[in-house]
Design an enzyme around this catalytic site. Structure first.
Site, PDB file in Angstrom:
ATOM      1  N   LYS A 247       0.890  -1.173   0.000  1.00  0.00           N
ATOM      2  CA  LYS A 247       0.000   0.000   0.000  1.00  0.00           C
ATOM      3  C   LYS A 247       0.925   1.219   0.000  1.00  0.00           C
ATOM      4  CE  LYS A 247      -2.213   3.210   1.746  1.00  0.00           C
ATOM      5  NZ  LYS A 247      -1.869   4.521   1.210  1.00  0.00           N
TER       6      LYS A 247
ATOM      7  N   GLU B 153      -0.708   7.531  -1.070  1.00  0.00           N
ATOM      8  CA  GLU B 153      -1.613   8.016  -2.122  1.00  0.00           C
ATOM      9  C   GLU B 153      -1.032   9.200  -2.882  1.00  0.00           C
ATOM     10  OE1 GLU B 153      -2.068   7.569   1.105  1.00  0.00           O
ATOM     11  OE2 GLU B 153      -3.605   8.870   1.955  1.00  0.00           O
TER      12      GLU B 153
ATOM     13  N   GLY C 175       5.768   5.161   8.753  1.00  0.00           N
ATOM     14  CA  GLY C 175       4.916   6.345   8.707  1.00  0.00           C
ATOM     15  C   GLY C 175       4.909   7.034  10.051  1.00  0.00           C
TER      16      GLY C 175
ATOM     17  N   CYS D  64      12.606  11.184   8.317  1.00  0.00           N
ATOM     18  CA  CYS D  64      12.340  10.717   9.685  1.00  0.00           C
ATOM     19  C   CYS D  64      13.557  10.892  10.582  1.00  0.00           C
ATOM     20  CB  CYS D  64      11.936   9.251   9.635  1.00  0.00           C
ATOM     21  SG  CYS D  64      13.082   8.247   8.703  1.00  0.00           S
TER      22      CYS D  64
ATOM     23  N   GLU E 221       8.301   1.493  11.670  1.00  0.00           N
ATOM     24  CA  GLU E 221       9.329   2.533  11.498  1.00  0.00           C
ATOM     25  C   GLU E 221       8.601   3.861  11.568  1.00  0.00           C
ATOM     26  OE1 GLU E 221      12.549   2.280  11.160  1.00  0.00           O
ATOM     27  OE2 GLU E 221      12.590   0.105  11.078  1.00  0.00           O
TER      28      GLU E 221
ATOM     29  N   GLU F 284       7.821  16.656  15.842  1.00  0.00           N
ATOM     30  CA  GLU F 284       8.351  16.416  14.498  1.00  0.00           C
ATOM     31  C   GLU F 284       7.734  17.443  13.542  1.00  0.00           C
ATOM     32  OE1 GLU F 284       7.140  12.806  12.374  1.00  0.00           O
ATOM     33  OE2 GLU F 284       9.249  12.450  11.933  1.00  0.00           O
TER      34      GLU F 284
ATOM     35  N   GLY G 283       0.956   4.493  13.267  1.00  0.00           N
ATOM     36  CA  GLY G 283       1.598   3.259  13.745  1.00  0.00           C
ATOM     37  C   GLY G 283       0.855   2.685  14.945  1.00  0.00           C
TER      38      GLY G 283
HETATM   39  P1  NAD Z   1       1.343   8.545   7.559  1.00  0.00           P
HETATM   40  O1  NAD Z   1       1.443   7.823   8.845  1.00  0.00           O
HETATM   41  O2  NAD Z   1       0.293   9.574   7.409  1.00  0.00           O
HETATM   42  O3  NAD Z   1       1.083   7.502   6.365  1.00  0.00           O
HETATM   43  C1  NAD Z   1       1.943   6.420   6.104  1.00  0.00           C
HETATM   44  C2  NAD Z   1       1.185   5.360   5.300  1.00  0.00           C
HETATM   45  O4  NAD Z   1       0.144   4.837   6.125  1.00  0.00           O
HETATM   46  C3  NAD Z   1       0.511   5.922   4.051  1.00  0.00           C
HETATM   47  O5  NAD Z   1       0.583   4.976   3.012  1.00  0.00           O
HETATM   48  C4  NAD Z   1      -0.935   6.106   4.507  1.00  0.00           C
HETATM   49  O6  NAD Z   1      -1.854   6.081   3.443  1.00  0.00           O
HETATM   50  C5  NAD Z   1      -1.098   4.907   5.435  1.00  0.00           C
HETATM   51  N1  NAD Z   1      -2.177   5.025   6.432  1.00  0.00           N
HETATM   52  C6  NAD Z   1      -2.791   6.147   6.883  1.00  0.00           C
HETATM   53  N2  NAD Z   1      -3.744   5.821   7.775  1.00  0.00           N
HETATM   54  C7  NAD Z   1      -3.733   4.474   7.914  1.00  0.00           C
HETATM   55  C8  NAD Z   1      -4.477   3.534   8.706  1.00  0.00           C
HETATM   56  N3  NAD Z   1      -5.428   3.933   9.537  1.00  0.00           N
HETATM   57  N4  NAD Z   1      -4.172   2.221   8.600  1.00  0.00           N
HETATM   58  C9  NAD Z   1      -3.187   1.798   7.787  1.00  0.00           C
HETATM   59  N5  NAD Z   1      -2.463   2.632   6.996  1.00  0.00           N
HETATM   60  C10 NAD Z   1      -2.717   3.955   7.063  1.00  0.00           C
HETATM   61  O7  NAD Z   1       2.798   9.116   7.254  1.00  0.00           O
HETATM   62  P2  NAD Z   1       3.240  10.045   6.053  1.00  0.00           P
HETATM   63  O8  NAD Z   1       2.671  11.401   6.302  1.00  0.00           O
HETATM   64  O9  NAD Z   1       2.976   9.365   4.763  1.00  0.00           O
HETATM   65  O10 NAD Z   1       4.847  10.062   6.265  1.00  0.00           O
HETATM   66  C11 NAD Z   1       5.478  10.868   7.182  1.00  0.00           C
HETATM   67  C12 NAD Z   1       5.743  10.134   8.492  1.00  0.00           C
HETATM   68  O11 NAD Z   1       6.480   8.943   8.233  1.00  0.00           O
HETATM   69  C13 NAD Z   1       6.620  10.934   9.449  1.00  0.00           C
HETATM   70  O12 NAD Z   1       6.127  10.825  10.758  1.00  0.00           O
HETATM   71  C14 NAD Z   1       7.987  10.255   9.342  1.00  0.00           C
HETATM   72  O13 NAD Z   1       8.817  10.408  10.451  1.00  0.00           O
HETATM   73  C15 NAD Z   1       7.591   8.841   9.128  1.00  0.00           C
HETATM   74  N6  NAD Z   1       8.700   8.098   8.488  1.00  0.00           N
HETATM   75  C16 NAD Z   1       9.422   7.206   9.245  1.00  0.00           C
HETATM   76  C17 NAD Z   1      10.495   6.525   8.675  1.00  0.00           C
HETATM   77  C18 NAD Z   1      11.312   5.522   9.454  1.00  0.00           C
HETATM   78  O14 NAD Z   1      12.052   4.782   8.838  1.00  0.00           O
HETATM   79  N7  NAD Z   1      11.211   5.471  10.771  1.00  0.00           N
HETATM   80  C19 NAD Z   1      10.815   6.758   7.329  1.00  0.00           C
HETATM   81  C20 NAD Z   1      10.071   7.659   6.599  1.00  0.00           C
HETATM   82  C21 NAD Z   1       8.997   8.313   7.195  1.00  0.00           C
END
Ligand code: NAD
Length: 492
Positions: free
Chosen positions: A175, A178, A228, A284, A250, A385, A233
């Site tokens: 997934k 988007e 994410g 991140c 992560e 963050e 998470g």
């Molecule tokens: P996000 O949590 O909004 O989304 C991440 C993914 O999860 C997307 O594909 C989104 O569509 C999906 N998602 C959203 N709601 C969901 C749900 N209820 N159930 C399952 N999936 C769902 O994050 P983002 O805005 O896309 O990315 C930024 C975040 O990611 C920041 O907090 C960043 O620190 C983190 N990040 C962490 C790492 C790491 O390796 N630790 C790496 C890159 C980004």
């Protein structure tokens, strides 16, 4: 404009909803791509195909050396197509093309490393358990894995998972974000060309709250590997608990870069600047908190401002660009709000990137390097963050104070430190509560080194041998040879 469909069983498949999401360029507002806005039925279809492949054993029972061979071919094809992939990554994320290229080649390298691990999936034999008794410890592919990834490093975040899951023998349903589904949907065609079987890699595009949620709830999905935000998470972890679905997370970060007075001044300046501006700070592990020894703070910050002013802000496809636009308007507004919050908290804005200058920035979502000094550890800009190129500066006088400042956040993904004193470097790095510590460098990676978080930055590890093991169940087999005797007298 690129038009995409989901990818199920080795081919493009239109979403059952017949609905699509448009990806608008964060640099100039043009429509870049259309991705499916899929529904639950699409998830069910993709998982069914992956589960069928898992049950057949077509991939997991293949000799690991054969799996490695196909993965190596996959890596080669990614390298051959790296320019096409880099361009899509740059356009969709807004990241400068010069960095997007590195991201694609790094993804290919991770595939090669994971292929090498397939050759050496560990097992154990125990022969000292008593007469005629043997024990085997073996590892098996967990089954169908859901890979949910964010938008900031779409391909690298995916490839810190995908090749390891494949090397372990697991089929996957991806997934993507988007906002940035393009490279995943291109790369899967290369996977097919390399000889990975149909049904092994499936992609369902759409909203996280629908597709990510459906994947997490699906009874045939045995593991979710998620990258994410910490908030999402936690939601995933709660949903997954109902079925005891394994979760690897992560999550967010708020890394510190500690600069001691005895550091290589010039190298530290470069490292601190690069650490906060790479990918517009949408990273991140971005080093967003400079924690600097008081005696050098004024001179260091003065020179940092000079260098930061020279960073080239511009269109992601321009070869000179070092900072591109932020991902979308909502995030752009959030970063600008944090700059206002910093001011209202009493921090001193010594470099304001909220109205950057550059070539043809137009209405793009650009924010340039921004620096706040006099930041207190209780300030929101120190704790939260921001995910933009915003650096906070806080000073220290003792080593213990530096460590306490660095650790005083809820996250624990990465930290950096700069000193020429090896004893100090090892001592401080041991005390830092984060999955990665960079010493006299920042944001370097090696496939052999595991990557992941302490505290609210998640659990589980990507890269290194640990990454492969995440996707495998462990089985102990106890074998007794010879005449059958009761285990407990009079009970059988
Ligand atoms: P996000 O949590 O909004 O989304 C991440 C993914 O999860 C997307 O594909 C989104 O569509 C999906 N998602 C959203 N709601 C969901 C749900 N209820 N159930 C399952 N999936 C769902 O994050 P983002 O805005 O896309 O990315 C930024 C975040 O990611 C920041 O907090 C960043 O620190 C983190 N990040 C962490 C790492 C790491 O390796 N630790 C790496 C890159 C980004």
């Amino acid at each position: 404009m690129r038009e995409y469909q989901n990818w199920i069983n080795g081919q493009p498949v239109a979403p059952t909803t017949e609905n699509y999401i448009e990806r608008i360029s964060p640099a100039d507002g043009t429509i870049l791509a259309k991705f499916p806005r899929s529904g639950y039925e699409d998830v069910n279809n993709a998982v069914a195909v992956a589960q069928k492949l898992h049950v057949s054993g077509q991939w997991s029972n293949l000799a690991a050396s054969e799996r490695a061979k196909v993965l190596n071919k996959f890596a080669e094809l990614i390298e051959v197509n790296s320019e096409m992939l880099a361009k899509i990554e740059a356009e969709e994320v807004g990241k400068p093309i010069i960095y997007a290229r590195g991201e694609i080649l790094w993804a290919a390298e991770l595939v090669k490393f994971a292929a090498s691990l397939a050759w050496q999936i560990p097992g154990e034999a125990h022969t000292h358990l008593g007469e005629n008794k043997f024990g085997l410890v073996t590892r098996e592919a967990r089954g169908v894995v859901g890979l949910i990834v964010p938008w900031n490093f779409p391909l690298v975040c995916l490839f810190q998972k995908l090749p390891y899951a494949l090397a372990a023998g697991c089929p996957v349903v991806i997934k993507p974000s988007e906002f940035t589904s393009g490279t995943a949907l291109e790369v899967v065609k290369l996977a097919k060309e390399a000889g990975l079987p149909d049904g092994l890699i499936n992609i369902v595009c759409g909203k996280g709250s629908v597709i990510g949620d459906a994947l997490t709830r699906h009874p045939d999905v045995k593991m979710i590997s998620f990258t994410g935000s910490t908030g999402v998470g936690k939601t995933i972890t709660r949903v997954a608990a109902d079925d005891m679905t394994r979760v690897a997370l992560e999550l967010g970060g708020k890394a510190a870069n500690i600069v001691f007075a005895d550091a290589d001044f010039d190298a530290a300046l470069d490292g601190v600047l690069f650490g906060v501006m790479l990918n517009q700070g949408e990273e991140c592990v971005a080093g967003t908190r400079l924690i600097i020894e008081e005696s050098i703070a004024d001179t260091f910050v003065e020179q940092l401002i000079d260098r930061a002013k020279k960073v080239v802000i511009g269109h992601p496809l321009d070869e000179n660009t070092q900072i591109g636009p932020l991902i979308h308007e909502q995030h752009f507004t959030k970063v600008l709000e944090y700059i206002e919050i910093g001011k209202s908290e009493g921090a001193k804005l010594v470099l304001d990137g909220s109205k950057p200058e550059g070539n043809n920035l137009g209405d793009g979502f650009y924010v340039g390097p921004t620096i706040f000094t006099d930041v207190k550890e209780t300030d929101r800009i120190f704790q939260e963050e921001i995910f933009g190129p915003v650096l906070t500066v806080t000073t220290f006088t003792t080593e213990a104070q530096a460590v306490a400042l660095a650790n005083n956040v809820e996250y624990g993904l990465g930290n950096g430190l700069w000193t020429k004193d090896v004893d100090k470097a090892l001592n401080v790095s041991k005390k830092l509560q984060s999955g990665t510590v960079y010493v006299n460098t920042y944001l370097e990676g090696a496939a052999q080194l595991p990557f992941g978080g302490y505290k609210q930055s998640g659990y589980g590890r990507e890269n290194g041998v640990d990454a492969l093991l995440e996707y495998m169940e462990v089985k102990s087999t106890f074998i007794k040879l010879g005449a059958r005797t009761p285990v407990l007298p009079n009970t059988i």
